[in-house]
Design an enzyme around this catalytic site. Sequence first.
Site, PDB file in Angstrom:
ATOM      1  N   ASP A  71       9.475   2.436   1.514  1.00 49.67           N
ATOM      2  CA  ASP A  71       8.183   3.251   2.224  1.00 49.67           C
ATOM      3  C   ASP A  71       7.978   2.751   3.735  1.00 49.67           C
ATOM      4  O   ASP A  71       7.552   1.819   4.063  1.00 49.67           O
ATOM      5  CB  ASP A  71       6.924   2.538   1.497  1.00 49.67           C
ATOM      6  CG  ASP A  71       5.676   3.445   1.904  1.00 49.67           C
ATOM      7  OD1 ASP A  71       5.586   3.815   3.233  1.00 49.67           O
ATOM      8  OD2 ASP A  71       4.713   3.316   1.182  1.00 49.67           O
ATOM      9  N   PHE A 123       0.834  -1.187  -0.068  1.00 50.11           N
ATOM     10  CA  PHE A 123       0.016   0.095   0.116  1.00 50.11           C
ATOM     11  C   PHE A 123       0.810   1.397   0.102  1.00 50.11           C
ATOM     12  O   PHE A 123       1.708   1.322   0.890  1.00 50.11           O
ATOM     13  CB  PHE A 123      -1.153  -0.007   1.222  1.00 50.11           C
ATOM     14  CG  PHE A 123      -1.811   1.006   1.272  1.00 50.11           C
ATOM     15  CD1 PHE A 123      -3.007   1.324   0.319  1.00 50.11           C
ATOM     16  CD2 PHE A 123      -1.874   2.388   1.827  1.00 50.11           C
ATOM     17  CE1 PHE A 123      -3.969   2.289   0.261  1.00 50.11           C
ATOM     18  CE2 PHE A 123      -2.368   3.774   1.586  1.00 50.11           C
ATOM     19  CZ  PHE A 123      -3.410   3.452   0.974  1.00 50.11           C
ATOM     20  N   LYS A 161       2.848   9.269   8.808  1.00 47.39           N
ATOM     21  CA  LYS A 161       1.941   8.607   9.954  1.00 47.39           C
ATOM     22  C   LYS A 161       2.538   9.147  11.066  1.00 47.39           C
ATOM     23  O   LYS A 161       2.032  10.248  11.737  1.00 47.39           O
ATOM     24  CB  LYS A 161       1.789   7.094   9.802  1.00 47.39           C
ATOM     25  CG  LYS A 161       0.943   6.620   8.741  1.00 47.39           C
ATOM     26  CD  LYS A 161       0.398   5.265   8.978  1.00 47.39           C
ATOM     27  CE  LYS A 161      -0.885   5.080   7.760  1.00 47.39           C
ATOM     28  NZ  LYS A 161      -0.479   4.753   6.546  1.00 47.39           N
TER      29      LYS A 161
END
Length: 402
Positions: A228, A143, A257
């Site tokens: 990532d 993702f 995040k």
Amino acid sequence: MGLRLAGKMEQWQELEQKLFMRTTRRLPVTLVRGQGARVWDTDGKEYLDFVGGWAVNSLGHCHPVVVKALMEQAKTLIQASNQFYTIPQVQLAKLLVDNSCLDRVFFCNSGAEANEGAMKLARRYGKLCLNGAYEIITTYGSFHGRTLATVAATGQDKFQQPYIPLPDGFVNVEYNNIEAIKAATTNRTCAVMVEPIQGEGGVNVPDDNYLKKIRAWCDETGILLILDEIQTGVGRIGSLFAYEQYGVEPDIMTLAKGLGSGVPIGVFLAKERASVFAPGEHGSTYGGNPLVCAAGLATLKFIIDNDIPGKVKKVGHYFVGGLEKLKAKFGFISDVRGRGLLLAVGFADDMAEEVVLTCLKEGLLVNQVKPNALRFMPPLIITEKDVDEALGILKTVFTRRL
Ligand SMILES: *Cc1c(COP(=O)(O)O)cnc(C)c1O
């Protein structure tokens, strides 16, 4: 604490149904307040939060150092644009560079935007250093975000199908399979992009030497390795960055995040040799504005100064131990996976939604990462006592299901 002012839960939920595009299936709770690892809804009901703003509230809700940094910066300078120098972004950049293997940063506002920028940087590198190579190899189950390019990078049908045709230049291959990456590499390839552990894909942990093999392949072929670390970074898996645990260094890394403990911030960082943007080739109006960088700086500084990654490792081990005990007791738990405080339990059948809803009633927030798996991504500051409480609720919920 203003709970009466917040109004009835139903009132907000009905309005939401009327006003919003139907993209999100929300749980039937309206949250109004948070403190540490706890949140409260409009009825004043308390929940232990093991979702943590979706792996975002690294220091928990409304941590005093974050609140203080935001309040002071809000009174001082909120936004200035990147035409000018501002101080919090330089301070945060220095802390990131001093504590990572990367040399230069670019600040933006979200994870998808960080990945989008990282992929643009890899394409610039391909154009300048690899005879125009532009393809990026990514993996199934990954993702990387919701923009068109990051959807093309995200190797999951359910995200890609609604938007075909997608931007060109992405090749999705099997995760945890170095041969698949090798087979997909051509003279058009400029980079490989992977998550050290796939978060949204289900908390999928690859073999310990997977990243090392990718690193070696990238070195051999001259292509870039983009990690990532939007979900795994900033202490989440028990080291400041996940790459430290796997014995590799990326050429480019993305974070978001947990970096701001709740404020929207993203960043991509690169080694000097991969930092090939020229003035004007990339930009952002808000990116790295003083307000979010003050929060990011307070968060990252607290995480480093208090060895939060070391604490995550310990409390994560403790949590895994408890989950393993539940697995031994309940036959429908098929596995416990993850590292640090990015953990999941798999079920033999699709019972995760029911478990999430029952946990909610019992005062515990958890995430259904797959129809047959629960994910835990609590604030990094949780204690063993919080873990015991969560395990107790899970045990109650599972017992009812026996
Ligand atoms: C959440 C996430 C993203 C996307 O971040 P947004 O802030 O939602 O755009 C990208 N990559 C990974 C690994 C993520 O977990």
